[in-house]
Design an enzyme around this catalytic site. Structure first.
Site, mmCIF file in Angstrom:
data_model
loop_
_atom_site.group_PDB
_atom_site.id
_atom_site.type_symbol
_atom_site.label_atom_id
_atom_site.label_comp_id
_atom_site.label_asym_id
_atom_site.label_seq_id
_atom_site.Cartn_x
_atom_site.Cartn_y
_atom_site.Cartn_z
ATOM 1 N N SER A 65 0.791 -1.238 0.000
ATOM 2 C CA SER A 65 0.000 0.000 0.000
ATOM 3 C C SER A 65 0.817 1.279 0.000
ATOM 4 C CB SER A 65 -0.976 0.008 1.170
ATOM 5 O OG SER A 65 -2.049 -0.874 0.913
ATOM 6 N N CYS A 66 2.137 1.184 0.089
ATOM 7 C CA CYS A 66 2.946 2.381 -0.188
ATOM 8 C C CYS A 66 2.652 2.892 -1.595
ATOM 9 C CB CYS A 66 4.433 2.067 -0.060
ATOM 10 S SG CYS A 66 4.976 1.691 1.618
#
Length: 396
Positions: A65-66
């Site tokens: 999810s970065c």
């Protein structure tokens, strides 16, 4: 374990703490720090265990999810050009999205996870490899009825954020998110960063190490029932399905097919150098390039949901320290402390973490391939030593 790489004077304790943490990790990791546009920490350690080779400066891996923060930067860049208004209805740019009571949902609602579209309806059949079908996924979201009144509550849109924000980018710019990143971010800054990995880069990828145990259907159902959650509720069923399918998803995203797809919620591939350099270019100039203006940075890190909570059916999952969001970025909280107040960035499943702290002129990225962080019980233990050492070095 020793860390390889370079550290400028004054940051030696950061390297020592990183090396100590990685000594207890069967996988590998990289840590990169920029200060006032200059790279001051660039270190790595450990193994690409699944391919039996060292984790090096050249290794790239899934960002999980970065990736959402990379997608958010794309939206902000288009806003700076006057092409996206945060408070405009999404349907201004994506007319089909107005269906089923969504005409008033704004770009701001999408960026702050309060659109009420946190997952796909069960009847859509979208799961597993179907997530690679961009047109099917965006059409399903355009045709969905929100699961709660948009703007009235927020809950992490773990998968759908990428399609919602990514389709905005595509509709406005004419480029997919991957194409926009190549042309506007990775290309100009010379980053090893992709959303949609070219085949010639595949040999550099360190697959992530999937945890040996995952919640079974029975355990997940007992957990949800123990929290008093109504399994007949649409959002509860969606959250349950995401939990029980997580092991399959983690295995799937290790495949070449997943690397080649464009999944702007979680399949960005990069190294720590690339992510840190991107954040550094968000808060200052890097080789004459600045991605976000000071005004945009202030907007991006302004807390958006302080007066809101989770929708009632999902409130038991929010816990005592729910995620805090700016515009497309996570803000610091107890289990994601970053460098404290003023930081903005995004964590990723398993322990990835990248952020900027404008007050100190600092941009940080930690990339790993062992899925150790659960995202609930506290900060990743691998972060604690080097974040403290970095805070001390910066005088924070």
């Amino acid at each position: 374990m020793l860390a390889d790489g370079t550290v400028e004077p004054g940051f030696e304790a950061v390297c020592d703490a990183f090396a100590e943490a990685q000594a207890h990790d069967e996988g590998g990791a990289q840590l990169c720090v920029y200060r006032h546009g200059r790279r001051v920490v660039d270190i790595w350690a450990g193994m690409d265990k699944l391919r039996n080779r060292p984790f090096t400066a050249d290794t790239i891996t899934i960002l999980m999810s970065c990736t959402k923060a990379v997608t958010a930067v794309c939206v902000h860049m288009l806003s700076q050009r006057g092409l996206i208004d945060y408070d405009a209805p999404v349907a201004r740019y994506w007319p089909e999205f107005a269906a089923k009571g969504k005409a008033a949902i704004t770009v701001r609602d999408i960026l702050t996870h309060r659109a009420g579209l946190m997952g796909f309806d069960e009847e859509s059949g979208i799961a597993g490899p179907a997530l690679f079908d961009w047109n099917r996924c965006t059409a399903a979201l355009a045709g969905m009825e929100p699961w709660w009144k948009p703007g009235s509550a927020y809950f992490y849109h773990a998968l759908t954020f990428g399609y919602l924000a990514g389709e905005l980018v595509r509709r406005v710019s004419g480029k997919t998110v991957g194409e926009f990143v190549d042309a506007e971010i990775a290309g100009p800054l010379k980053l090893d960063l992709w959303i949609g990995l070219p085949p010639e880069q595949e040999h550099r990828v360190a697959p992530h190490i999937v945890p040996p145990t995952q919640l079974s259907d029975e355990q997940a159902r007992a957990l949800f029932s123990g929290l008093g959650m109504d399994m007949n509720s649409r959002p509860v069923r969606a959250a349950f399905n995401m939990v029980v399918s997580s092991a399959d998803g983690l295995n799937l995203i290790n495949t070449r097919e997943a690397h080649a797809a464009q999944l702007p919620f979680g399949n960005g591939i990069a190294n720590a150098r690339a992510l840190a350099r991107m954040y550094a270019a968000c808060i200052g100039e890097i080789d004459g390039i600045r991605l976000l203006t000071r005004e945009t940075v202030e907007l991006a890190r302004e807390s958006q949901n302080e007066a809101l909570g989770a929708p009632d059916p999902l409130n038991p999952l929010a816990g005592s320290g729910p995620q805090r969001f700016g515009l497309g970025f996570e803000l610091p909280r107890a289990i994601e402390p970053m460098l404290g107040t003023g930081s903005f960035g995004h964590g990723g499943a398993g322990g990835r973490m990248a952020f900027a702290h404008p007050e100190s002129g600092t941009a940080v990225a930690y990339v790993c391939n062992s899925m150790l962080w659960d995202g609930f019980s506290g900060p990743d233990q691998r972060w604690l030593g080097w974040t403290k050492a970095l805070s001390d070095a910066l005088g924070i």
